[in-house]
Design a protein around this motif. Structure first.
Motif, PDB file in Angstrom:
ATOM      1  N   LEU A  96       6.208  49.567 -27.781  1.00 25.13           N
ATOM      2  CA  LEU A  96       6.169  49.500 -26.323  1.00 25.13           C
ATOM      3  C   LEU A  96       5.008  50.273 -25.718  1.00 25.13           C
ATOM      4  O   LEU A  96       4.844  50.276 -24.492  1.00 25.13           O
ATOM      5  CB  LEU A  96       7.499  49.999 -25.751  1.00 25.13           C
ATOM      6  N   ASN A 111      13.577  55.035 -19.760  1.00 24.62           N
ATOM      7  CA  ASN A 111      12.439  55.298 -20.636  1.00 24.62           C
ATOM      8  C   ASN A 111      12.756  56.487 -21.540  1.00 24.62           C
ATOM      9  O   ASN A 111      12.400  57.635 -21.251  1.00 24.62           O
ATOM     10  CB  ASN A 111      11.186  55.597 -19.804  1.00 24.62           C
ATOM     11  N   ALA A 130       5.594  45.468 -24.118  1.00 25.77           N
ATOM     12  CA  ALA A 130       6.448  45.879 -22.997  1.00 25.77           C
ATOM     13  C   ALA A 130       6.788  44.686 -22.110  1.00 25.77           C
ATOM     14  O   ALA A 130       7.936  44.527 -21.671  1.00 25.77           O
ATOM     15  CB  ALA A 130       5.756  46.974 -22.191  1.00 25.77           C
ATOM     16  N   THR A 177       4.010  54.491 -23.449  1.00 31.63           N
ATOM     17  CA  THR A 177       5.227  53.680 -23.529  1.00 31.63           C
ATOM     18  C   THR A 177       5.951  53.654 -22.191  1.00 31.63           C
ATOM     19  O   THR A 177       6.348  52.583 -21.711  1.00 31.63           O
ATOM     20  CB  THR A 177       6.139  54.228 -24.635  1.00 31.63           C
ATOM     21  N   THR A 197      15.168  52.202 -23.918  1.00 23.89           N
ATOM     22  CA  THR A 197      14.188  52.217 -25.006  1.00 23.89           C
ATOM     23  C   THR A 197      14.459  53.401 -25.937  1.00 23.89           C
ATOM     24  O   THR A 197      15.091  54.382 -25.563  1.00 23.89           O
ATOM     25  CB  THR A 197      12.759  52.297 -24.464  1.00 23.89           C
ATOM     26  N   CYS A 213       6.207  50.220 -19.816  1.00 26.25           N
ATOM     27  CA  CYS A 213       7.561  49.700 -19.541  1.00 26.25           C
ATOM     28  C   CYS A 213       7.815  49.632 -18.042  1.00 26.25           C
ATOM     29  O   CYS A 213       8.389  48.656 -17.540  1.00 26.25           O
ATOM     30  CB  CYS A 213       8.605  50.557 -20.239  1.00 26.25           C
TER      31      CYS A 213
END
Length: 263
Positions: free
Chosen positions: A76, A101, A82, A129, A19, A133
């Protein structure tokens, strides 16, 4: 070529999601994605910016022939986005071996100059985020009985450099999340670790030093090595933790800090 279950056959030995592959802080995400592609991974490269498709084309070109790279654009910090990202990887390849991440950025300013919007944005971009995720990919990793999650943290948790209180609150939450997940999912051969750089030696940082920025100089004053960490040094550590063979290190926050904080 599609398999009988609709997924795409790939020559890649492992499947990774990275990401925050857009401009970000110094291009760390893009560097990690490229490193994994060159090592034979198939990579889903995600970013909130729709220009991620341009990044994917550039990554494939740099990685060379046969690189298997998919782009995903979305916010996300939202659980639905996500989940959609994880589903995109599963629909294409049928599994997810690695989640990096990296997405996140902070509003760096003295704490009393923050307002609600800047603090909420900092928490959403970093903590929420990473949390969503992880929540999205872990069911697939549990089914596989295998997975590697690597978070990008921040060494400012240890050094207390100026203007980072809000950012540290978010990154500290990521470390707390890591510890809980590492213990909860250890039995499934899922490891969860964090790589925490100090100041990154990007062109923006170098320009700040040339401009005699007080903040940039303050960053380096706490680093005995006298420089920021190179993106390649971060990539090397992340890709090491992503390996299947790295099955025993979990729940650890690894500092890449040039000695700015020591046990």
């Amino acid at each position: 070529m599609e398999s009988t279950d609709g997924t795409v056959r790939t020559s890649a030995s492992r499947i990774a999601i990275v990401t925050g592959v857009g401009s970000g802080i110094g291009g760390i995400g893009r560097g990690i994605a490229l490193d994994l592609l060159r090592q034979g991974y198939a990579v889903l490269a995600a970013d909130r910016d729709a220009a991620v498709q341009d990044v994917v084309r550039d990554l494939a070109r740099q990685a060379g022939g046969g690189a298997d790279c998919l782009g995903y654009a979305g916010d996300l910090s939202r659980p639905d986005e996500a989940r959609a990202m994880a589903e995109a990887a599963l629909s294409r390849w049928g599994r997810i071996d690695v989640l990096v991440n990296n997405a996140g950025s902070g509003v760096i300013r003295p704490f009393l100059e923050h307002d609600e919007a800047s603090l909420v944005a900092t928490l959403e971009r970093n903590l929420w985020t990473a949390l969503w995720c992880c929540h999205a990919v872990l069911p697939a990793m549990v089914r596989q009985n295998h997975g590697r999650i690597v978070n990008i943290g921040a060494d400012s948790l240890r050094t207390g450099i100026p203007g980072h209180a809000g950012y540290n609150a978010a990154k500290g939450g990521v470390v707390g999340l890591m510890v809980g997940l590492a213990r909860e999912f250890a039995a499934y051969d899922i490891t969860v670790n964090t790589v925490s750089p100090c100041v990154v030696n990007t062109e923006r940082h170098r320009q700040a030093l040339r401009d005699d920025s007080e903040l940039a100089r303050a960053f380096l004053q706490v680093v005995p090595k006298g420089r920021g960490v190179e993106i390649e040094e971060i990539c090397d550590f992340v890709t090491f933790l992503a390996r299947r063979e790295n099955a025993f290190a979990t729940g650890q926050d690894f500092s890449l800090n040039g000695g700015s904080a020591m046990p």
